[in-house]
Write a protein that holds these residues in place. Sequence first.
Motif, PDB file in Angstrom:
ATOM      1  N   LEU A 263       0.777  -1.217  -0.005  1.00  0.00           N
ATOM      2  CA  LEU A 263       0.198   0.027  -0.091  1.00  0.00           C
ATOM      3  C   LEU A 263       0.794   1.348  -0.065  1.00  0.00           C
ATOM      4  CD1 LEU A 263      -2.750  -0.863   2.600  1.00  0.00           C
ATOM      5  CD2 LEU A 263      -2.737  -1.368   0.150  1.00  0.00           C
ATOM      6  N   ALA A 264       1.991   1.320   0.602  1.00  0.00           N
ATOM      7  CA  ALA A 264       2.832   2.331   0.734  1.00  0.00           C
ATOM      8  C   ALA A 264       4.237   2.283   0.982  1.00  0.00           C
ATOM      9  CB  ALA A 264       2.415   3.478   1.958  1.00  0.00           C
ATOM     10  N   LEU A 265       5.102   2.989   0.484  1.00  0.00           N
ATOM     11  CA  LEU A 265       6.656   2.866   0.560  1.00  0.00           C
ATOM     12  C   LEU A 265       7.298   3.992   0.985  1.00  0.00           C
ATOM     13  CD1 LEU A 265       7.271   0.387  -2.432  1.00  0.00           C
ATOM     14  CD2 LEU A 265       7.499  -0.243  -0.348  1.00  0.00           C
ATOM     15  N   LYS A 266       8.314   4.143   1.920  1.00  0.00           N
ATOM     16  CA  LYS A 266       8.706   5.438   2.328  1.00  0.00           C
ATOM     17  C   LYS A 266      10.208   5.016   2.635  1.00  0.00           C
ATOM     18  CE  LYS A 266       7.762   9.518   5.071  1.00  0.00           C
ATOM     19  NZ  LYS A 266       8.056  10.495   4.150  1.00  0.00           N
ATOM     20  N   GLU A 267      11.178   6.229   2.537  1.00  0.00           N
ATOM     21  CA  GLU A 267      12.538   5.962   2.961  1.00  0.00           C
ATOM     22  C   GLU A 267      13.011   7.327   3.043  1.00  0.00           C
ATOM     23  OE1 GLU A 267      16.573   4.659   0.688  1.00  0.00           O
ATOM     24  OE2 GLU A 267      14.854   3.077   0.720  1.00  0.00           O
ATOM     25  N   HIS A 268      13.963   7.322   3.989  1.00  0.00           N
ATOM     26  CA  HIS A 268      14.745   8.730   3.834  1.00  0.00           C
ATOM     27  C   HIS A 268      15.976   8.653   5.098  1.00  0.00           C
ATOM     28  CE1 HIS A 268      13.080  10.515   7.934  1.00  0.00           C
ATOM     29  NE2 HIS A 268      11.815  10.271   7.330  1.00  0.00           N
ATOM     30  N   GLY A 395      23.423   5.098   7.222  1.00  0.00           N
ATOM     31  CA  GLY A 395      23.018   6.495   6.596  1.00  0.00           C
ATOM     32  C   GLY A 395      22.887   7.471   7.814  1.00  0.00           C
ATOM     33  N   LEU A 396      22.443   7.280   8.965  1.00  0.00           N
ATOM     34  CA  LEU A 396      21.313   6.118   9.280  1.00  0.00           C
ATOM     35  C   LEU A 396      20.049   6.370   8.269  1.00  0.00           C
ATOM     36  CD1 LEU A 396      21.200   6.086  12.994  1.00  0.00           C
ATOM     37  CD2 LEU A 396      22.004   4.173  11.577  1.00  0.00           C
ATOM     38  N   THR A 397      19.830   5.222   7.540  1.00  0.00           N
ATOM     39  CA  THR A 397      18.258   5.372   6.999  1.00  0.00           C
ATOM     40  C   THR A 397      17.374   4.575   7.524  1.00  0.00           C
ATOM     41  OG1 THR A 397      19.802   5.090   4.999  1.00  0.00           O
ATOM     42  CG2 THR A 397      17.692   4.614   4.838  1.00  0.00           C
ATOM     43  N   ILE A 398      16.152   5.290   7.369  1.00  0.00           N
ATOM     44  CA  ILE A 398      15.127   4.614   8.125  1.00  0.00           C
ATOM     45  C   ILE A 398      13.967   4.462   6.848  1.00  0.00           C
ATOM     46  CG2 ILE A 398      13.924   6.869   8.306  1.00  0.00           C
ATOM     47  CD1 ILE A 398      12.211   5.671  10.746  1.00  0.00           C
ATOM     48  N   THR A 399      13.518   3.150   6.809  1.00  0.00           N
ATOM     49  CA  THR A 399      12.546   2.547   5.848  1.00  0.00           C
ATOM     50  C   THR A 399      11.287   2.084   6.324  1.00  0.00           C
ATOM     51  OG1 THR A 399      13.837   0.489   5.826  1.00  0.00           O
ATOM     52  CG2 THR A 399      14.710   2.214   4.239  1.00  0.00           C
ATOM     53  N   GLY A 400      10.076   2.155   5.439  1.00  0.00           N
ATOM     54  CA  GLY A 400       8.923   1.664   6.082  1.00  0.00           C
ATOM     55  C   GLY A 400       8.000   0.862   4.552  1.00  0.00           C
TER      56      GLY A 400
END
Length: 406
Positions: A263-268, A395-400
Amino acid sequence: MTSPQSAVLGNFTPVRFSKPVPQRVTLELSAYGFTKAYCLSHAIEDKEGFRQVHKEVKEKFDRYALSPAQIKRRQLVFFPRLTDIRFVDGHFDLAEPKHEYLQLFKDKTDPKGADLKTRHESYGKVVDQCLNEMYADTDKAPDDVIHVTCSGYLAPSPVERMVARKEWFDTTVTHSYHMGCYGAFPAIKMAHGFLSSSHFAVTPPKERVDIIHTELLSTHHNITELRAENIITMSLFADGFIKYSLYSEATLRKNGLRGLKILALKEHLLPDSADDMTWVPGSHQFHMTLSAMVPVVIKKHVRPFVRALLQGIGSDFAEQQERLMFAIHPGGPKIVEHIQDELELRDDQVAISKQVFRENGNMSSATIPHILKEIVDEKAIPLGTRIVCIAFGPGLTITGQVLEKI
């Protein structure tokens, strides 16, 4: 009417190369290995000297290593087998693994073990066998394959060699490497793009994109640096291998499969955190650094991130909170608990994330797919349940992502 762009994850297929080792055994043998390496490097040959070093090493392990209460067992391909262990006169007499490519510490005069080139060659042999098992029951070629790993790099990759052997010459192989624990998320995003492009006539029609994770963290064991950080990583990480596929929803239903609709993808990237987690090549293995600030950074950013992730599909976290399930990458024993506390979640909402960690350890990028498999298989989680997935990495990278069980 089902939208042709509805993409669904399904057919999660984990494989095991070797029998998982109880955590109490891995700690005992790892401490013994560190002791042997230290004594060899410092020319300590007497029994009393060895016993004193061993005592000090075990004290450090008691202080820093993850206990059997936190992790029950781990798959460690490059590790002594239980049948190889004999305790003689205060020493472990460890037989070498049967196959030479599994013998990273064959030279007993060099505690550094095999060099990086040799370790990668061994990685390739192990992955070849795992791929054969993953595809043992199917000869139907996927339209695309995405190979995910942060632990072994070869060109051509084992996946390319497998595709060539099977004469799947129309199958495209893409590599998604070196992103660590959050590696599943970019791969899923790429797979979604590949599948979607075929519906816009950019590529020929596609039905299936396979994603393969081959994480062999035991390839990079280092018994020469008795640092707290190294003890933590050696007692935390495990090997993990899993394959799954992305289909259109119509194809998934046609094949009679259950799955998870995307339904959704997000990363930053998160600010002021670039050096809090690193994973860099060395002469003999990759080296990891983990800052004590990682849980602090996660705690600070996870709630606004989840809120924004759900807003992307017009959903309010506060309103939906009680009905959501969570697939949280357990980067360490406290990460899931920190996020649970910060988001005010019930135990049952994060139970599978904790269970997979306890039963397997941290399998880097392969961990989230193992959690998703358990969610698909768990009959107590009804169809229509929405799952919020979260992972972190360098990164730190957070993804969801937000998924829906169908």
